[in-house]
Structure formats: C-alpha cells, structure tokens
Design a protein around this motif. Structure first.
Motif, PDB file in Angstrom:
ATOM      1  N   TYR A  23      15.442  33.158 -26.698  1.00 53.59           N
ATOM      2  CA  TYR A  23      15.467  33.107 -28.159  1.00 53.59           C
ATOM      3  C   TYR A  23      15.826  34.491 -28.687  1.00 53.59           C
ATOM      4  CZ  TYR A  23      13.999  32.813 -32.997  1.00 53.59           C
ATOM      5  OH  TYR A  23      13.987  32.869 -34.362  1.00 53.59           O
ATOM      6  N   ALA A  24      16.652  34.538 -29.725  1.00 57.75           N
ATOM      7  CA  ALA A  24      17.025  35.828 -30.314  1.00 57.75           C
ATOM      8  C   ALA A  24      17.203  35.661 -31.822  1.00 57.75           C
ATOM      9  CB  ALA A  24      18.315  36.342 -29.696  1.00 57.75           C
ATOM     10  N   SER A  25      17.065  36.776 -32.536  1.00 58.68           N
ATOM     11  CA  SER A  25      17.284  36.755 -33.985  1.00 58.68           C
ATOM     12  C   SER A  25      18.776  36.567 -34.264  1.00 58.68           C
ATOM     13  CB  SER A  25      16.805  38.066 -34.607  1.00 58.68           C
ATOM     14  OG  SER A  25      17.562  39.145 -34.099  1.00 58.68           O
ATOM     15  N   LYS A  26      19.094  36.242 -35.504  1.00 60.75           N
ATOM     16  CA  LYS A  26      20.490  35.995 -35.885  1.00 60.75           C
ATOM     17  C   LYS A  26      21.347  37.232 -35.631  1.00 60.75           C
ATOM     18  CE  LYS A  26      22.985  33.735 -39.637  1.00 60.75           C
ATOM     19  NZ  LYS A  26      22.882  33.221 -41.018  1.00 60.75           N
ATOM     20  N   LYS A  27      20.760  38.389 -35.797  1.00 65.63           N
ATOM     21  CA  LYS A  27      21.487  39.655 -35.638  1.00 65.63           C
ATOM     22  C   LYS A  27      21.903  39.900 -34.183  1.00 65.63           C
ATOM     23  CE  LYS A  27      19.166  43.477 -35.657  1.00 65.63           C
ATOM     24  NZ  LYS A  27      18.281  44.583 -36.092  1.00 65.63           N
ATOM     25  N   ASP A  28      21.012  39.535 -33.230  1.00 54.62           N
ATOM     26  CA  ASP A  28      21.259  39.828 -31.809  1.00 54.62           C
ATOM     27  C   ASP A  28      21.902  38.677 -31.042  1.00 54.62           C
ATOM     28  OD1 ASP A  28      19.970  42.270 -32.230  1.00 54.62           O
ATOM     29  OD2 ASP A  28      17.998  41.400 -31.797  1.00 54.62           O
ATOM     30  N   LEU A  32      24.066  38.827 -27.307  1.00 57.85           N
ATOM     31  CA  LEU A  32      23.436  38.314 -26.086  1.00 57.85           C
ATOM     32  C   LEU A  32      24.254  37.172 -25.476  1.00 57.85           C
ATOM     33  CD1 LEU A  32      19.646  38.334 -27.063  1.00 57.85           C
ATOM     34  CD2 LEU A  32      20.874  39.974 -25.642  1.00 57.85           C
ATOM     35  N   LEU A  33      24.866  36.372 -26.340  1.00 60.25           N
ATOM     36  CA  LEU A  33      25.715  35.273 -25.867  1.00 60.25           C
ATOM     37  C   LEU A  33      26.933  35.823 -25.111  1.00 60.25           C
ATOM     38  CD1 LEU A  33      25.600  32.153 -26.177  1.00 60.25           C
ATOM     39  CD2 LEU A  33      27.244  32.387 -28.036  1.00 60.25           C
ATOM     40  N   VAL A  34      27.545  36.864 -25.669  1.00 61.65           N
ATOM     41  CA  VAL A  34      28.697  37.512 -25.008  1.00 61.65           C
ATOM     42  C   VAL A  34      28.256  38.149 -23.688  1.00 61.65           C
ATOM     43  CG1 VAL A  34      30.359  39.414 -25.202  1.00 61.65           C
ATOM     44  CG2 VAL A  34      29.965  37.900 -27.147  1.00 61.65           C
TER      45      VAL A  34
END
Length: 233
Positions: A23-28, A32-34
């Motif tokens: 799980y990550a915030s919208k900013k990160d 993280l996906l890349v």
C-alpha cells in the motif's frame, strides 16, 4: 469479456492474488509501481534461462520482499548461495532499498503457460519449424493432465513476406468462467525475420478442485503433498 482480456488480469482480485502486494500514498504510488517493473525486468533479463514464470513483490516500511518463482532454482542460487547474494546486492543498488529474496521452485514447468511460451520462443529463435514446435508443445502439455491448451503465434512465421497469425488448441479453454484456473503466458521470439509473439493459455481446472486436492490427501490419511521448496536470503 474473457475473449478480449488477459485471463490473469480478469481474475485478479476475484480468485487470483495480486502480483504486487503493498500500500502506498497517492504521491508515492507511481514511483513504486515503476520500481516494481524495473525489478521484474532486471530479473527476467539477467536470468533469461532460469525459467521464471512470475515475480511477486511485497513491501513493508523497512524492506522489499521478492518472491521469485523458478523452474531452475540452482541457476539463481548458485554455488553455496553466491549467485543469490549477488542478485540481492544488485537489486539493492538498483532500488536503494533493503531486499529479501525468497526463491520458490515451480513443480511442473509444463503446467506454467509462461514457461511453455518461453520454450516455444526459444525454439523459434533457433529457426525451428513453427508447426512442429506447436504440435510438440500441445502434446507435451496435454500429457501432464491439464484440461486444455491454446497457442497463438503472430508475426512473419517461417520467414514469410507478410505477417500472419496461427492458432492451435486442444481440450477446453473457458476464458469467461472466473472459477476456472486459466493460466496465461506471453513471450517474444527474436528471429532474423523480426519478432514473433507467442501467447499460451492453459486450463488447469477449477480453483475449488485444486484446494480440495491439496486438502483431501491429509483427510484420507495419505501423505500430504510435498510442499514447494522455498529458499530465503
């Protein structure tokens, strides 16, 4: 719908688990996906012949856990675990995060669509006849006891001037039945005539049948199935 969508993506969140679990915030999230994609591409490129059908990634606040599924764990582990230590160090340099590798052995490579597609792509790259390669793959996979298989090749097959698409199938491939475990794999064969795309669908039966099969051995007083070997580093 099942005719147009990748079968694993169609089932993720319903009967299939996600390939990246964090799980990550919208900013990160985007970064993280890349990063996940970089890790997968690096592993697939470096260990092209290790038979890697999928890489699952979990993240905690402190570290990244990479679950590496492979048909040939010896290639990745190396002598006395030297190769896996090197891979861990390279991934840490690539991402700048603390990594943990879990190597999970794939029991039957012929029941993994990605590995079957990889084998076909390698044969085509070595200038093998595409019709003979398809027939051999169909026969080998059906002998393992699966319910069905479909193979599709697309490109300049046999060095033809114009690209075309060839399909072959055996048994059943119920793409729209969500409770059916349809494994899907895609690989590219790089030949002197250009790139040939290889798609493979394998029907492994109902998800409920797989769960019952795993639990029934213990209930009937038989020896439980041998667990998959997991190597941690």
């Amino acid at each position: 719908m099942g005719q147009k969508v990748r079968p694993t993506g169609f089932r993720v969140g319903v009967v299939e688990d996600w390939r990246s679990r964090w799980y990550a915030s919208k900013k990160d999230f985007g970064a993280l996906l890349v990063e996940d994609q970089k890790v997968r591409k690096f592993i697939q490129t470096k260990y092209k012949f290790a038979g890697i059908p999928k890489v699952e990634i979990e993240r905690t606040r402190d570290q990244v856990v990479v679950h590496l599924f492979t048909a040939r764990p010896g290639i990745i582990i190396g002598r006395k675990g030297q190769e896996v230590d090197r891979l861990k160090a390279e991934l840490e340099d690539l991402t700048g995060r603390r990594m943990e590798l879990k190597i999970i052995e794939v029991d039957n490579a012929l029941q993994s669509a990605a590995l079957v597609a990889e084998d076909i792509a390698q044969q085509l790259s070595k200038r093998g006849s595409f019709r003979r390669t398809i027939k051999r793959a169909l026969d080998q996979v059906m002998e393992t006891g699966v319910h069905g298989i479909k193979i599709e090749l697309s490109g300049r097959l046999g060095g033809a001037e114009m690209s075309r698409r060839e399909k072959a199938s055996r048994g059943s491939i119920p793409l729209s039945t969500l409770q059916r475990h349809v494994d899907y794999g895609f690989r590219e064969a790089h030949t002197t005539f250009g790139v040939i795309g290889v798609k493979v669908w394998i029907d492994l039966g109902d998800y409920s049948d797989e769960e019952n099969r795993d639990g029934s051995n213990a209930k009937a007083g038989q020896a439980p199935q041998k667990p998959k070997r997991t190597h941690k580093r």
